[in-house]
Every structure is written in C-alpha cells, then in structure tokens.
Design an enzyme around this catalytic site. Structure first.
Site, PDB file in Angstrom:
ATOM      1  N   GLY A   1     -29.341   5.270 -39.964  1.00 16.15           N
ATOM      2  CA  GLY A   1     -30.671   5.519 -39.929  1.00 16.15           C
ATOM      3  C   GLY A   1     -31.652   4.745 -39.102  1.00 16.15           C
TER       4      GLY A   1
ATOM      5  NE  ARG B   1     -26.358   7.658 -41.546  1.00 20.35           N
ATOM      6  CZ  ARG B   1     -27.676   8.142 -41.589  1.00 20.35           C
ATOM      7  NH1 ARG B   1     -28.054   9.289 -41.451  1.00 20.35           N
ATOM      8  NH2 ARG B   1     -28.454   7.318 -42.194  1.00 20.35           N
TER       9      ARG B   1
ATOM     10  CG  ASP C   1     -24.192  -0.941 -47.248  1.00 11.42           C
ATOM     11  OD1 ASP C   1     -23.787  -1.972 -47.262  1.00 11.42           O
ATOM     12  OD2 ASP C   1     -23.498   0.159 -48.015  1.00 11.42           O
TER      13      ASP C   1
ATOM     14  CB  THR D   1     -31.992  -0.274 -43.538  1.00 14.97           C
ATOM     15  OG1 THR D   1     -32.164   0.860 -44.702  1.00 14.97           O
ATOM     16  CG2 THR D   1     -31.648  -1.612 -44.310  1.00 14.97           C
TER      17      THR D   1
ATOM     18  CG  ASP E   1     -32.697   2.824 -47.879  1.00 17.14           C
ATOM     19  OD1 ASP E   1     -33.597   3.618 -47.968  1.00 17.14           O
ATOM     20  OD2 ASP E   1     -31.470   3.371 -47.636  1.00 17.14           O
TER      21      ASP E   1
ATOM     22  CG  ASP F   1     -29.814  -0.931 -48.894  1.00 20.55           C
ATOM     23  OD1 ASP F   1     -30.009  -1.061 -47.869  1.00 20.55           O
ATOM     24  OD2 ASP F   1     -29.224   0.054 -49.573  1.00 20.55           O
TER      25      ASP F   1
ATOM     26  NE  ARG G   1     -27.480   8.034 -48.406  1.00 19.73           N
ATOM     27  CZ  ARG G   1     -27.450   8.203 -47.148  1.00 19.73           C
ATOM     28  NH1 ARG G   1     -27.331   9.683 -46.814  1.00 19.73           N
ATOM     29  NH2 ARG G   1     -27.337   7.507 -46.191  1.00 19.73           N
TER      30      ARG G   1
ATOM     31  NE  ARG H   1     -49.950  22.640 -57.422  1.00 24.23           N
ATOM     32  CZ  ARG H   1     -50.369  23.368 -58.567  1.00 24.23           C
ATOM     33  NH1 ARG H   1     -49.635  22.837 -59.781  1.00 24.23           N
ATOM     34  NH2 ARG H   1     -51.185  24.216 -58.403  1.00 24.23           N
TER      35      ARG H   1
HETATM   36  O1  F6P Z   1     -32.575   5.142 -43.602  1.00 23.60           O
HETATM   37  C1  F6P Z   1     -31.981   4.918 -44.881  1.00 23.60           C
HETATM   38  C2  F6P Z   1     -32.359   6.283 -45.479  1.00 23.60           C
HETATM   39  O2  F6P Z   1     -33.594   6.356 -45.338  1.00 23.60           O
HETATM   40  C3  F6P Z   1     -32.138   6.431 -46.995  1.00 23.60           C
HETATM   41  O3  F6P Z   1     -32.635   6.129 -47.996  1.00 23.60           O
HETATM   42  C4  F6P Z   1     -31.680   8.344 -46.992  1.00 23.60           C
HETATM   43  O4  F6P Z   1     -31.160   8.733 -47.826  1.00 23.60           O
HETATM   44  C5  F6P Z   1     -31.153   8.398 -45.614  1.00 23.60           C
HETATM   45  O5  F6P Z   1     -31.814   7.401 -44.641  1.00 23.60           O
HETATM   46  C6  F6P Z   1     -31.437   9.685 -45.033  1.00 23.60           C
HETATM   47  O6  F6P Z   1     -30.945   9.696 -43.635  1.00 23.60           O
HETATM   48  P1  F6P Z   1     -30.652  10.909 -42.676  1.00 23.60           P
HETATM   49  O7  F6P Z   1     -31.870  11.889 -43.048  1.00 23.60           O
HETATM   50  O8  F6P Z   1     -30.614  10.188 -41.360  1.00 23.60           O
HETATM   51  O9  F6P Z   1     -29.389  11.500 -43.183  1.00 23.60           O
END
Ligand code: F6P
Length: 327
Positions: free
Chosen positions: A14, A75, A106, A129, A131, A133, A175, A250
């Site tokens: 990502g 990816r 990761d 990232t 995230d 993490d 995620r 909402r």
């Molecule tokens: O960049 C990490 C992340 O934002 C996660 O938190 C998320 O689940 C994922 O990417 C979604 O990525 P994509 O839309 O590229 O599948």
C-alpha cells in the site's frame, strides 16, 4: 567487501504519503556517495518484469511534496514463488545492481527477507505504511499525514453530528492494527475507539453510550478500525442501533483518502532521514535490516524481526479516551 556501485530502489504494498520523499533521498544520497540509483517500477512486479531505469538526482526534482509514489507500487503474487524471485534476481544482475532499498510495510519486508536469504544481495527496508505497525521504528512514513487527514475529516463530521444530535461511527484504515484509530480518536476527542488489539464487547459499548446519553451528551463520534474483531463500522452501528432507537446513527467510511495527499512536514523529514540512512547503511556493509527511528535516533533492526513481530499499541493510550470522556 566489494564497494557498492549500483542500488535499486522500489516501493511496494500500500502506498503512503512521503514515499516520494524517501525515493528522492535515496537517489540523492546515492549521488553523494558516487552510487548510481535505479528505480524499479511497480515494486517486485517490476523487478520480475525488468521494469528498471536509472534515476538521476534531477529526476527526483519536485516529488518531495507529492503523495503516492512515482515509482508506482503493486502487490506481486509471483514474487511469493521461488521461480519469481529467481527471475527478479537475474534482472538485478543484468542491470549490475548490487543492493536494493525497499520502501513498504510488513508484507514487503517478508518478501525482502526471503529474497536476501536466497540470493547474496544486500537489502535494506524503509518503513512506509499509514498503519504504523512496523516493529523497530516509532514512526512509519505516511502515518502522520494519514493521521492528520483523519482528524480533519472527523472535525468536519463532528460539526454536522452536533448540528443534528447524531452519533457517528467513523471507520478508519487498519486491517491488523489500531494506531491510526487510537491516535486519531485522541486527537479528535472521540467518545470511543474500537481497535483490533482489544476485544470489542458490544454490550459494554452500549452501556458506555447509555452513560454518556444520561449525562446529556447529544452527539458523538466512535472511531472504528477496519480490522476490529466485532466487524466494520456498518456492522457495529447496526448492532448498537437495535437497542438504541433513540439515537440517530450514521456511518462514514473514510477509505482511501487516508492514503493520499501531500505528505506532512514530519513525514517529509523522516522520509529524508531514513532514505539517507538506508544508503549509509549499505555503504557501511549493513544488509537485511530495516532503518527506523526510535526515540529520534536512527536504528537498524533485522528484517527478520521487523517483519515478524508486530509493533503493539500502548494499552494506556486506550484509557486516555475513557478518562477524557467520562464527564
Ligand atoms: O496501507 C495499509 C492499509 O491501509 C491497510 O490498513 C488496509 O487494510 C489496506 O492498506 C488496504 O489496502 P488496499 O486497498 O491496497 O488493498
């Protein structure tokens, strides 16, 4: 040890704001050390397809402030196979590339770790990232920008929530981790934050909301990380709705706006620092490590560890939300 003459750089997984700033830093630090830097387009996919081009220091002009990644990202399923990695390695050899810098999260580092174990080629990771993490760094490139994007959006939602006396469930990315949810929740004054690292008990959430309602709260914001164990924001909102017909509820899913935008000054800074130190690490003979920032110092952590151990959120931060919202 042979002197490194040519480095490949790629972005993988990502995207995150500040990746361009990191590429720029790698290219310019390379020039500083008399090392040629090659851009590998579309991550590992480009390595397999030999989509590799020399980048001059001028090629990275005017990218520092741009979101996304001009090298593009992907990816790659093929890179997960040994045959795919072998083709990738052969392409690096063809281009006489003798070290690689990988900017990603990761999944990208798991691939990098495997790759550098199989083939004798030094690899250095830069954590990018939203995230945040990655183990071995306090900050990943893009997290600060994403955090500010979320806070800006939630501030706007709060205006309309207050105007209509509504309760909003706002879903943010994450995620597997709740860093973005937790820190944006604190910064935007959310009533509650639901993250994957802590079990969400819907009955407890209902009690908590009822308590706020009794104290005459008329509107509110609940931040939900997309990977929460109880489900996404829509599912949780439905479960709450059943028993709280008096709430006007909402849901807003912020989605990919969190991944884009011009990087913050903080992200540009850490991307520049990490990019320079990734090249410095290679010059110093380091391999198979991730460059990170811990307590503002540059630290190199073995890829093996940074890819295997997820960084954990600080549990005391969750109580911050409870303390600030118990009135
Ligand atoms: O960049 C990490 C992340 O934002 C996660 O938190 C998320 O689940 C994922 O990417 C979604 O990525 P994509 O839309 O590229 O599948």
């Amino acid at each position: 040890m042979e002197k490194i003459k040519k480095i490949g750089v790629l972005t993988s997984g990502g995207d995150s704001p500040g990746m361009n700033a990191a590429i720029r830093a790698v290219v310019r630090a390379g020039a500083y050390h008399n090392i040629e830097v090659f851009g590998i387009y579309q991550g590992y996919k480009g390595m397999i397809e030999n989509n590799i081009k020399l980048l001059s220091p001028r090629d990275v002009s005017n990218v520092l402030h741009r979101g996304g990644t001009f090298l593009k990202t992907a990816r790659s399923e093929e890179f997960k196979t040994q045959e795919g990695r072998k083709i990738a390695y052969e392409n690096l050899r063809k281009n006489e590339i003798d070290a690689v810098v990988i900017i990603g999260g990761d999944g990208s580092f798991k691939g990098a770790n495997q790759f550098s174990k199989e083939f004798a080629i030094p690899v250095i990771g830069i954590p990018g990232t939203i995230d945040n993490d990655m183990y071995g760094t306090d900050y990943c490139i893009g997290y600060d920008t994403a955090l500010n994007t979320v806070v800006e959006a939630v501030d706007k939602i709060r205006d309309t929530a207050g105007a209509h006396d509504r309760l909003f469930f706002v879903e943010v990315m994450g995620r597997d981790s709740g860093f973005l949810a937790l820190r944006s929740g604190i910064a935007s004054g959310a009533e509650a934050v639901l993250i994957p690292e802590k079990e969400t008990i819907i009955d407890d959430l209902k009690k908590y909301l009822a308590n706020g309602y009794n104290k005459k709260k008329s509107s509110g914001i609940i931040i939900v990380a997309e990977g929460d164990d109880a489900g996404g924001a829509y599912k949780i909102a439905d479960l709450v709705k059943k028993d709280f017909t008096n709430y006007d509820i909402r849901v807003t899913v912020l989605g990919h706006i969190q991944r884009g935008g011009s990087p913050s000054a903080f992200d540009r800074n850490i991307a520049s620092q990490m990019g320079i130190n990734a090249v410095q690490g290679l010059v110093d003979g380091k391999s198979n490590v991730m460059v990170g920032l811990i307590n503002r110092n540059i630290v190199y952590t073995p890829l093996e560890q940074s890819a295997k151990h997820n960084k954990r959120v600080n549990p005391t931060l969750l109580s911050t939300i409870d303390i600030l919202n118990s009135y």
